[in-house]
Design an enzyme around this catalytic site. Structure first.
Site, PDB file in Angstrom:
ATOM      1  N   HIS A  38       0.765  -1.319  -0.373  1.00  0.00           N
ATOM      2  CA  HIS A  38       0.208  -0.093   0.407  1.00  0.00           C
ATOM      3  C   HIS A  38       1.122   1.061  -0.305  1.00  0.00           C
ATOM      4  O   HIS A  38       0.173   2.459  -0.551  1.00  0.00           O
ATOM      5  CB  HIS A  38      -0.642   0.083   0.856  1.00  0.00           C
ATOM      6  CG  HIS A  38      -1.434  -1.125   1.108  1.00  0.00           C
ATOM      7  ND1 HIS A  38      -1.863  -2.140   2.361  1.00  0.00           N
ATOM      8  CD2 HIS A  38      -2.679  -0.887   0.433  1.00  0.00           C
ATOM      9  CE1 HIS A  38      -3.062  -3.046   2.096  1.00  0.00           C
ATOM     10  NE2 HIS A  38      -3.291  -2.568   1.245  1.00  0.00           N
ATOM     11  N   ASP A  63      -3.722  -6.939  -7.731  1.00  0.00           N
ATOM     12  CA  ASP A  63      -5.048  -7.093  -7.704  1.00  0.00           C
ATOM     13  C   ASP A  63      -5.439  -6.499  -9.861  1.00  0.00           C
ATOM     14  O   ASP A  63      -5.959  -5.702  -9.719  1.00  0.00           O
ATOM     15  CB  ASP A  63      -5.920  -6.119  -7.059  1.00  0.00           C
ATOM     16  CG  ASP A  63      -5.651  -6.975  -5.462  1.00  0.00           C
ATOM     17  OD1 ASP A  63      -6.416  -7.710  -5.285  1.00  0.00           O
ATOM     18  OD2 ASP A  63      -4.998  -5.874  -5.478  1.00  0.00           O
TER      19      ASP A  63
HETATM   20  P1  AMP Z   1      -6.349  -3.559  -0.293  1.00  0.00           P
HETATM   21  O1  AMP Z   1      -6.811  -2.756   0.532  1.00  0.00           O
HETATM   22  O2  AMP Z   1      -6.310  -4.749  -0.591  1.00  0.00           O
HETATM   23  O3  AMP Z   1      -7.792  -2.904  -1.333  1.00  0.00           O
HETATM   24  O4  AMP Z   1      -5.566  -2.841  -2.181  1.00  0.00           O
HETATM   25  C1  AMP Z   1      -5.842  -1.804  -2.046  1.00  0.00           C
HETATM   26  C2  AMP Z   1      -4.826  -1.473  -3.287  1.00  0.00           C
HETATM   27  O5  AMP Z   1      -3.047  -1.559  -3.104  1.00  0.00           O
HETATM   28  C3  AMP Z   1      -5.233  -2.031  -4.193  1.00  0.00           C
HETATM   29  O6  AMP Z   1      -4.907  -0.917  -5.206  1.00  0.00           O
HETATM   30  C4  AMP Z   1      -4.312  -3.152  -4.301  1.00  0.00           C
HETATM   31  O7  AMP Z   1      -4.025  -4.105  -5.987  1.00  0.00           O
HETATM   32  C5  AMP Z   1      -2.474  -2.440  -3.709  1.00  0.00           C
HETATM   33  N1  AMP Z   1      -2.069  -3.426  -3.357  1.00  0.00           N
HETATM   34  C6  AMP Z   1      -2.416  -4.796  -2.096  1.00  0.00           C
HETATM   35  N2  AMP Z   1      -1.569  -5.407  -2.441  1.00  0.00           N
HETATM   36  C7  AMP Z   1       0.215  -4.697  -3.261  1.00  0.00           C
HETATM   37  C8  AMP Z   1       1.539  -4.774  -2.732  1.00  0.00           C
HETATM   38  N3  AMP Z   1       2.010  -6.057  -2.525  1.00  0.00           N
HETATM   39  N4  AMP Z   1       1.688  -4.558  -4.058  1.00  0.00           N
HETATM   40  C9  AMP Z   1       1.299  -3.356  -4.567  1.00  0.00           C
HETATM   41  N5  AMP Z   1      -0.211  -2.993  -4.491  1.00  0.00           N
HETATM   42  C10 AMP Z   1      -0.771  -3.491  -3.864  1.00  0.00           C
END
Ligand code: AMP
Length: 292
Positions: free
Chosen positions: A50, A164
């Site tokens: 994030h 994602d």
């Molecule tokens: P989430 O809180 O899991 O919904 O993720 C929020 C954002 O962070 C989304 O755009 C995800 O694709 C991105 N994200 C989650 N994990 C990673 C990672 N390891 N590397 C880059 N972006 C990430």
């Protein structure tokens, strides 16, 4: 109403906003001052992945806005909505240290007021037969909440992780189809040293599962390498699935798709190809993807 965390001076520079009027006043003031605003939508429980999105936001815009909302409509009954980690105090500190400016953390009523009756249904990449096959309502929930957050935050750009990948393509499609006029920036997947992509759900892994989890990325890069070296698509994919199953993973899918449309692809050719996989390790579901 705005609230600030009291304890440390760095965190105090980040404003936490819970209502749309205050949010829009802050964004309007920045815009009037000629600043660009980049939004990073998240469900909180911030990890290094994030924060790499926040860094990307800061490179693109003067102001980085983080939304934190655990969106109930993208979870199916029986999924982990109730147990999903929530850690606002930690998130405020981490976002402040990354140079962020404002956190929008709406209550449920600010996103879904009583009587809410609208759903954004995306076709194309949202119906590719990947995540949607296993989580049929998921992208309706994602597209609806992202559309709502875009309207509430009114950013110039929004950063989404390639982690994602199907979600990224769904958001890109929606923004083009509905003329949101927001630049969608794709950020590369940030990984632990052993290759496992950072994910909030990694917290659910036991120590033994955590030790095995990097095999997913290893299988993806080995398969991508084999394809580049001329292996037949179906042979390379079958071998990757078998290697994961032999290592104790349940494979939901391990597929090669057109990197933009996510349509099935039979052989390597002129089109850009992405390998996408979802596996289960014990009770934890992991997704990952790589370019070929
Ligand atoms: P989430 O809180 O899991 O919904 O993720 C929020 C954002 O962070 C989304 O755009 C995800 O694709 C991105 N994200 C989650 N994990 C990673 C990672 N390891 N590397 C880059 N972006 C990430």
């Amino acid at each position: 109403m705005t609230a600030q965390t009291a304890s440390d001076p760095v965190a105090n520079r980040v404003v936490i906003v819970r209502d749309v009027a205050t949010l829009q006043a802050a964004v309007a003031a920045w815009r009037a001052a000629g600043e660009r605003i980049a939004l990073v939508p998240t469900m909180g429980a911030l990890h290094a992945g994030h924060l790499s999105l926040v860094a990307a936001a800061k490179r693109r815009a003067g102001r980085a806005l983080l939304s934190i909302f655990v969106n109930p409509t993208q979870f199916a009954p029986g999924e982990d909505f109730n147990s999903y980690p929530r850690s606002l105090a930690h998130d405020v500190d981490a976002f402040a240290a990354a140079g962020g400016d404002l956190i929008f953390a709406p209550e449920i009523e600010a996103v879904y007021p009583e009587g809410f009756a609208t759903t954004v249904l995306v076709g194309g990449p949202a119906k590719a037969g990947l995540e949607d096959k296993f989580r049929p309502e998921h992208f309706a929930g994602v597209a609806t909440v992202v559309a709502k957050l875009f309207q509430q935050c009114l950013p110039d750009a929004a950063i989404f992780g390639e982690k994602d990948y199907q979600q990224l393509k769904v958001v890109e499609r929606m923004v083009r189809d509905l003329d949101f006029g927001i630049e969608i920036v794709a950020a590369p997947t940030l990984r632990a040293k052993d290759g496992l992509a950072f994910s909030t759900r990694n917290e659910y892994l036991s120590a033994a599962e955590r030790a095995r989890a990097p095999l997913l990325y290893a299988a993806l890069i080995r398969c991508a390498g084999a394809l580049r070296d001329g292996a037949a698509m179906d042979v390379a994919l079958a071998s990757a699935r078998a290697s994961l199953q032999n290592a104790g993973f349940a494979v939901d899918y391990f597929e090669a798709r057109h990197a933009e449309t996510l349509a099935p692809i039979a052989a390597l050719g002129a089109a850009p190809v992405r390998l996408l996989a979802a596996v289960r390790l014990g009770a934890t579901r992991l997704i990952d993807n790589v370019a070929v």
